[in-house]
Structure formats: structure tokens, C-alpha cells
Design a protein around this motif. Structure first.
Motif, PDB file in Angstrom:
ATOM      1  N   VAL A   1       0.728  -1.167   0.047  1.00 19.95           N
ATOM      2  CA  VAL A   1       0.070  -0.023   0.066  1.00 19.95           C
ATOM      3  C   VAL A   1       0.809   1.209   0.100  1.00 19.95           C
ATOM      4  CG1 VAL A   1      -1.571   1.252   1.305  1.00 19.95           C
ATOM      5  CG2 VAL A   1      -2.001  -1.091   0.933  1.00 19.95           C
ATOM      6  N   TYR A   2       2.018   1.230   0.784  1.00 18.24           N
ATOM      7  CA  TYR A   2       2.746   2.525   0.868  1.00 18.24           C
ATOM      8  C   TYR A   2       3.585   2.494  -0.385  1.00 18.24           C
ATOM      9  CZ  TYR A   2       1.992   1.676   5.909  1.00 18.24           C
ATOM     10  OH  TYR A   2       1.543   1.523   7.101  1.00 18.24           O
ATOM     11  N   TYR A   3       3.915   1.658  -1.133  1.00 19.06           N
ATOM     12  CA  TYR A   3       4.671   1.518  -2.528  1.00 19.06           C
ATOM     13  C   TYR A   3       3.512   2.215  -3.439  1.00 19.06           C
ATOM     14  CZ  TYR A   3       6.152  -0.139  -7.228  1.00 19.06           C
ATOM     15  OH  TYR A   3       6.378  -0.039  -8.398  1.00 19.06           O
ATOM     16  N   LEU A   4       2.460   1.656  -3.345  1.00 18.80           N
ATOM     17  CA  LEU A   4       1.561   2.487  -4.365  1.00 18.80           C
ATOM     18  C   LEU A   4       1.300   4.176  -4.074  1.00 18.80           C
ATOM     19  CD1 LEU A   4      -0.923  -0.575  -4.463  1.00 18.80           C
ATOM     20  CD2 LEU A   4       0.703   0.050  -6.291  1.00 18.80           C
ATOM     21  N   PHE A   5       1.228   4.118  -2.722  1.00 24.48           N
ATOM     22  CA  PHE A   5       0.833   5.673  -2.297  1.00 24.48           C
ATOM     23  C   PHE A   5       2.061   6.352  -2.830  1.00 24.48           C
ATOM     24  CE2 PHE A   5       1.047   9.082   0.778  1.00 24.48           C
ATOM     25  CZ  PHE A   5      -0.122   9.453   0.480  1.00 24.48           C
TER      26      PHE A   5
ATOM     27  N   ILE B   1       2.170   9.454  -5.350  1.00 22.67           N
ATOM     28  CA  ILE B   1       2.622  11.059  -4.855  1.00 22.67           C
ATOM     29  C   ILE B   1       3.740  11.525  -5.713  1.00 22.67           C
ATOM     30  CG2 ILE B   1       3.890  12.306  -3.155  1.00 22.67           C
ATOM     31  CD1 ILE B   1       0.829  11.903  -2.677  1.00 22.67           C
ATOM     32  N   GLU B   2       4.501  10.687  -6.065  1.00 26.90           N
ATOM     33  CA  GLU B   2       5.768  11.188  -7.106  1.00 26.90           C
ATOM     34  C   GLU B   2       5.105  11.585  -8.453  1.00 26.90           C
ATOM     35  OE1 GLU B   2      10.326   9.544  -7.881  1.00 26.90           O
ATOM     36  OE2 GLU B   2       8.594   8.142  -8.420  1.00 26.90           O
ATOM     37  N   PHE B   3       4.219  10.669  -8.824  1.00 28.04           N
ATOM     38  CA  PHE B   3       3.924  10.656 -10.178  1.00 28.04           C
ATOM     39  C   PHE B   3       2.973  12.087 -10.485  1.00 28.04           C
ATOM     40  CE2 PHE B   3       0.309  10.391 -13.390  1.00 28.04           C
ATOM     41  CZ  PHE B   3       1.074  10.329 -14.438  1.00 28.04           C
ATOM     42  N   THR B   4       2.109  12.404  -9.142  1.00 25.36           N
ATOM     43  CA  THR B   4       1.359  13.482  -9.002  1.00 25.36           C
ATOM     44  C   THR B   4       2.170  15.071  -8.844  1.00 25.36           C
ATOM     45  OG1 THR B   4      -0.574  12.192  -8.370  1.00 25.36           O
ATOM     46  CG2 THR B   4      -0.674  14.751  -7.975  1.00 25.36           C
ATOM     47  N   GLU B   5       3.201  14.678  -7.810  1.00 22.50           N
ATOM     48  CA  GLU B   5       3.754  15.959  -7.519  1.00 22.50           C
ATOM     49  C   GLU B   5       5.215  16.010  -7.873  1.00 22.50           C
ATOM     50  OE1 GLU B   5       2.555  18.385  -5.638  1.00 22.50           O
ATOM     51  OE2 GLU B   5       0.371  17.503  -5.466  1.00 22.50           O
ATOM     52  N   THR B   6       5.841  15.167  -8.384  1.00 20.75           N
ATOM     53  CA  THR B   6       7.344  14.752  -8.581  1.00 20.75           C
ATOM     54  C   THR B   6       8.213  14.605  -7.538  1.00 20.75           C
ATOM     55  OG1 THR B   6       7.779  17.204  -9.307  1.00 20.75           O
ATOM     56  CG2 THR B   6       6.828  15.887 -10.947  1.00 20.75           C
ATOM     57  N   VAL B   7       7.444  15.050  -6.204  1.00 24.26           N
ATOM     58  CA  VAL B   7       8.756  15.105  -5.075  1.00 24.26           C
ATOM     59  C   VAL B   7       7.526  14.683  -3.908  1.00 24.26           C
ATOM     60  CG1 VAL B   7      10.422  16.722  -5.721  1.00 24.26           C
ATOM     61  CG2 VAL B   7       8.423  17.479  -4.761  1.00 24.26           C
TER      62      VAL B   7
ATOM     63  N   ALA C   1      10.753  11.892  -3.944  1.00 27.73           N
ATOM     64  CA  ALA C   1      10.921  10.723  -4.688  1.00 27.73           C
ATOM     65  C   ALA C   1      10.384   9.213  -3.793  1.00 27.73           C
ATOM     66  CB  ALA C   1      12.585  10.243  -4.788  1.00 27.73           C
ATOM     67  N   GLN C   2       9.847   8.686  -4.795  1.00 29.51           N
ATOM     68  CA  GLN C   2       9.139   7.376  -4.328  1.00 29.51           C
ATOM     69  C   GLN C   2       9.904   6.497  -3.354  1.00 29.51           C
ATOM     70  OE1 GLN C   2       8.799   4.401  -7.382  1.00 29.51           O
ATOM     71  NE2 GLN C   2       7.121   3.249  -6.183  1.00 29.51           N
ATOM     72  N   ALA C   3      11.212   6.401  -3.628  1.00 30.28           N
ATOM     73  CA  ALA C   3      11.946   5.772  -2.901  1.00 30.28           C
ATOM     74  C   ALA C   3      12.168   6.245  -1.332  1.00 30.28           C
ATOM     75  CB  ALA C   3      13.506   5.489  -3.401  1.00 30.28           C
ATOM     76  N   ASP C   4      12.168   7.558  -1.392  1.00 30.70           N
ATOM     77  CA  ASP C   4      12.395   8.230  -0.017  1.00 30.70           C
ATOM     78  C   ASP C   4      11.210   8.219   0.894  1.00 30.70           C
ATOM     79  OD1 ASP C   4      14.813   8.939  -0.970  1.00 30.70           O
ATOM     80  OD2 ASP C   4      14.326  10.828  -1.636  1.00 30.70           O
ATOM     81  N   LEU C   5      10.091   8.314   0.055  1.00 24.70           N
ATOM     82  CA  LEU C   5       8.771   8.359   0.872  1.00 24.70           C
ATOM     83  C   LEU C   5       8.479   6.937   1.476  1.00 24.70           C
ATOM     84  CD1 LEU C   5       6.177   9.650   1.901  1.00 24.70           C
ATOM     85  CD2 LEU C   5       5.067   9.504  -0.205  1.00 24.70           C
ATOM     86  N   ILE C   6       8.810   5.829   0.608  1.00 29.94           N
ATOM     87  CA  ILE C   6       8.726   4.540   0.986  1.00 29.94           C
ATOM     88  C   ILE C   6       9.531   4.022   2.136  1.00 29.94           C
ATOM     89  CG2 ILE C   6       9.090   1.936   0.263  1.00 29.94           C
ATOM     90  CD1 ILE C   6       8.080   2.830  -2.700  1.00 29.94           C
ATOM     91  N   GLN C   7      10.962   4.399   2.094  1.00 30.94           N
ATOM     92  CA  GLN C   7      11.784   4.177   3.167  1.00 30.94           C
ATOM     93  C   GLN C   7      11.234   4.869   4.331  1.00 30.94           C
ATOM     94  OE1 GLN C   7      14.365   2.034   2.948  1.00 30.94           O
ATOM     95  NE2 GLN C   7      13.907   2.237   5.075  1.00 30.94           N
TER      96      GLN C   7
END
Length: 176
Positions: free
Chosen positions: A28-32, A36-42, A44-50
Motif C-alpha cells: 500500500v505504501y509503495y502504491l501511495f 505522490i511522486e507521479f502527481t507531485e514529482t517530489v 522521490a518514491q524511494a524516499d517516501l517508501i523508506q
């Protein structure tokens, strides 16, 4: 394995009993984070997931969105998306039964015992988890019931299960 003759129905919870709830949440966190990265560009997906993974491991699920919001400046409008994903995420990877549960299910079926799930929590979220469990050979063998729904309807879960399986309540074994 030998099971007590008087026990006919074995009742399991979903989360952290038959599979790792963390496996569900991380997807779920990966998808979210991807959204967010796709919508806002920041960020980064990896940072938010971590960040979310670290929060989950240290503090649990509570206030995860709020902490991520503060750390990354996420707009409050995304909280609804985050909560909605918990209920209707289409997971990229199936949820795997714990190995010992596979062994236990096989032994229970070999002895003619019934297996069911009685899960607590938001019925829609729990149903979503059920849809993504890799049930393998138990796909059509396991019945699923939602504790919160039964209680909401004023139904005593133990009595309900006894009626469903036409057994005495004493013939039901809860496994946690």
C-alpha cells in the motif's frame, strides 16, 4: 499431526496469523508513494517508501500519514487517497500464507476439519486483503467472516459460526 476429535472448526485471524500484515501495508505504501511522486514529482518514491517503512517498524501504523505529511510537506488532500488505498489497493504481489499455516491447513484438511477466517477491522480493507492472499489449494476451502460486521448486526460470532458449520460452540477452536 493429531487434532482433538471434539474440535471440528478451526478459526483464524488474517493479519499476522496467516500472513504478514506488514507485507500488505508495504505494498500500500509503495502504491501511495508512486502516486505522490507521479502527481507531485517530489518526494522521490524511494524516499517516501523508506520513511513509511521505518515509521511502521518503529512506531506502527498510527499517525503514519501525518508524520509523512510533516516530513515531506504532503498536502492534506492526499490523506483520503492514502486511506482509500488501504481499502481498495490492487496489490502488485500476492500475499503469501506463512509456511507453518500451509502445513497446518494441510493437516487440518487431511483430518476433515473445517477452516475459516474470522477477521477484525474494517471489513472492506480485510476483504481487500482476502482477495490478494495466495490461497493455493485452499482457494475454495476457506470461508471468511468479518467480526466487525457480525457485531454491528448484533450477532454473537461464536454462535454464528456454530450455526454456519452445524456444530456446538465447544467444537470450535480459535487459533491466534
Amino acid at each position: 499431526m493429531m487434532f482433538p476429535e471434539e474440535k471440528k472448526v478451526y478459526v483464524f485471524e488474517l493479519d499476522d496469523v496467516i500472513f504478514s500484515k506488514k507485507d500488505y501495508l508495504l505494498q500500500v505504501y509503495y502504491l501511495f508513494a508512486s502516486f505522490i511522486e507521479f502527481t507531485e514529482t517530489v518526494p522521490a518514491q524511494a524516499d517516501l517508501i523508506q520513511f513509511m517503512k521505518d515509521h511502521l517498524e518503529r512506531q506502527g501504523e498510527d499517525l503514519l500519514f501525518e508524520c509523512a505529511q510533516q516530513a515531506f510537506g504532503l498536502d492534506q488532500k492526499y490523506k483520503e487517497n492514502f486511506e482509500r488505498l488501504h481499502v481498495n489497493a490492487i496489490l502488485p504481489v500476492r500475499l503469501q500464507l506463512f509456511d507453518h499455516i500451509n502445513i497446518l491447513f494441510r493437516a487440518l484438511k487431511a483430518e476433515g476439519k473445517h477452516i475459516c477466517i474470522l477477521t477484525k477491522g474494517n471489513p472492506l480493507e480485510q476483504l481487500n486483503k482476502v482477495k490478494f492472499v495466495d490461497w493455493g489449494e485452499y482457494e475454495n476451502e476457506v470461508k471468511v467472516y468479518f467480526l466487525d460486521e457480525l457485531i454491528f448486526r448484533g450477532i454473537v460470532p461464536l454462535d454464528f459460526l456454530a450455526d454456519e458449520f452445524t456444530v456446538e460452540p465447544s467444537a470450535i477452536q480459535f487459533v491466534d
